[in-house]
Motif scaffolding. Sequence first.
Motif, mmCIF file in Angstrom:
data_model
loop_
_atom_site.group_PDB
_atom_site.id
_atom_site.type_symbol
_atom_site.label_atom_id
_atom_site.label_comp_id
_atom_site.label_asym_id
_atom_site.label_seq_id
_atom_site.Cartn_x
_atom_site.Cartn_y
_atom_site.Cartn_z
ATOM 1 N N ARG A 1 -8.072 -5.036 -9.462
ATOM 2 C CA ARG A 1 -7.891 -4.173 -10.644
ATOM 3 C C ARG A 1 -7.170 -4.978 -11.729
ATOM 4 N N PRO B 1 -6.049 5.224 -8.198
ATOM 5 C CA PRO B 1 -6.926 4.164 -7.674
ATOM 6 C C PRO B 1 -7.034 4.124 -6.157
ATOM 7 N N ILE B 2 -5.938 4.362 -5.437
ATOM 8 C CA ILE B 2 -6.021 4.286 -3.968
ATOM 9 C C ILE B 2 -6.872 5.441 -3.449
ATOM 10 N N LEU C 1 0.829 -1.214 0.000
ATOM 11 C CA LEU C 1 0.000 0.000 0.000
ATOM 12 C C LEU C 1 0.863 1.264 0.000
ATOM 13 N N GLN D 1 -10.551 4.807 -3.853
ATOM 14 C CA GLN D 1 -11.142 3.892 -2.861
ATOM 15 C C GLN D 1 -11.279 4.576 -1.487
ATOM 16 N N GLU E 1 1.497 6.646 -6.676
ATOM 17 C CA GLU E 1 0.341 7.504 -6.992
ATOM 18 C C GLU E 1 0.665 8.978 -6.704
ATOM 19 N N GLU F 1 -11.616 -4.056 -4.304
ATOM 20 C CA GLU F 1 -11.547 -3.265 -5.550
ATOM 21 C C GLU F 1 -10.093 -3.055 -5.969
ATOM 22 N N LEU F 2 -9.243 -2.771 -4.983
ATOM 23 C CA LEU F 2 -7.829 -2.508 -5.305
ATOM 24 C C LEU F 2 -7.124 -3.796 -5.728
ATOM 25 N N ARG G 1 2.780 1.584 -3.401
ATOM 26 C CA ARG G 1 1.907 1.998 -4.513
ATOM 27 C C ARG G 1 1.319 3.393 -4.228
#
Length: 308
Positions: free
Chosen positions: A300, A275-276, A188, A279, A195, A296-297, A191
């Motif tokens: 993907r 994406p993070i 997390l 969410q 992001e 959801e994460l 990534r």
Amino acid sequence: MQKTTIGILGAGAWAMALANLATDNGHEVRIWSRGGKVSLSAVLQNADIILSAISMTGVSEIVSQMEFLPLSAKTIFVTATKGLDPQTTCTPSQIWQGAFPDHPVVVLSGPNLSAEIRQSLPAATVVASKNQKAAQLVQQVFSSSCFRVYTNPDPIGVELGGTLKNIMAIAAGVCDGLHLGTNAKAALVTRGLTEMVRIGQNWGAKTETFYGLSGLGDLLATCNSPLSRNYQVGYQMAGGKTLVEVLANLPGTAEGVNTCQVLIKRAQEHSIAIPITEQVYALLQGEVTPRQALEELMLRDIKPEYNC
Ligand SMILES: NC(=O)C1=CN([C@@H]2O[C@H](COP(=O)(O)OP(=O)(O)OC[C@H]3O[C@@H](n4cnc5c(N)ncnc54)[C@H](OP(=O)(O)O)[C@@H]3O)[C@@H](O)[C@H]2O)C=CC1
Ligand SMILES: O=C(CO)COP(=O)(O)O
């Protein structure tokens, strides 16, 4: 060094920690808060430095009030707020610079949990400005044996690091609250940094800034500490509380909540993949549960780690 006069705007946790650092270094500090007894004009009068540590919700308002007040021509503005303006998506330094184009603006940001700094535990931070002399003066004012201050020429990168990590800290709180383990947390945060870099590049920030204290450094601090209010939002929501319930008992401001909303708007306008953040936003809006956000994460489309 020479004694300077510093007007501090705000009397919250961060404002008071910074006020103590400057006072301990022998500078004259005047504090303004909207409920306080000292007038804004008295705090601004002949100040060498005006440091704003008010929450994002108050920045535009205070800037508008100050435009009509007399200021010394040499005054340096320092912004320590970590947020984005909901109307314009501007950062605080962009708001200050837009209103006071002839004054240097310095961003102060780093892994600086105020509760630790107020205990004089060792910490480092960054002061960033297009005006190197102004950044160096602010560096001297706040540097001490327990607070190490670095200069940096990329104010927007430094500012975005401190602002964007708040969203990742909410996600990290969820990760820990759901007991997802160390691998999940590492994935997390890594990534999340990717992001943040992607958003920063779109904003004109330097990529390497995000690997420094104000990016990776602040990400590590807030994603791993229960002292972080943003982390607490995620942690407590993972435990079943609603956002309203969490905010009702939170000591101070969790800027990531508003930043998330502003960033969604900006990312849509500029076609940035976040994406993070999406969410975290859906979770804060009550549209998904923490487990659904995780799913959801994880589900993907699979893809290369980097777009080469
Ligand atoms: N605490 C920390 O560890 C750190 C915080 N920051 C950043 O610093 C900023 C402030 O955080 P923190 O001090 O913790 O927050 P607090 O909630 O403790 O304090 C917020 C301050 O902003 C003032 N304020 C809020 N809205 C307005 C307004 N409309 N007009 C004037 N003043 C206003 C508050 O005044 P009032 O008391 O009257 O409501 C208070 O003085 C945030 O952007 C945060 O991200 C950055 C690094 C570390
Ligand atoms: O920015 C901070 C530390 O660098 C403070 O984090 P929180 O606002 O999440 O408490």
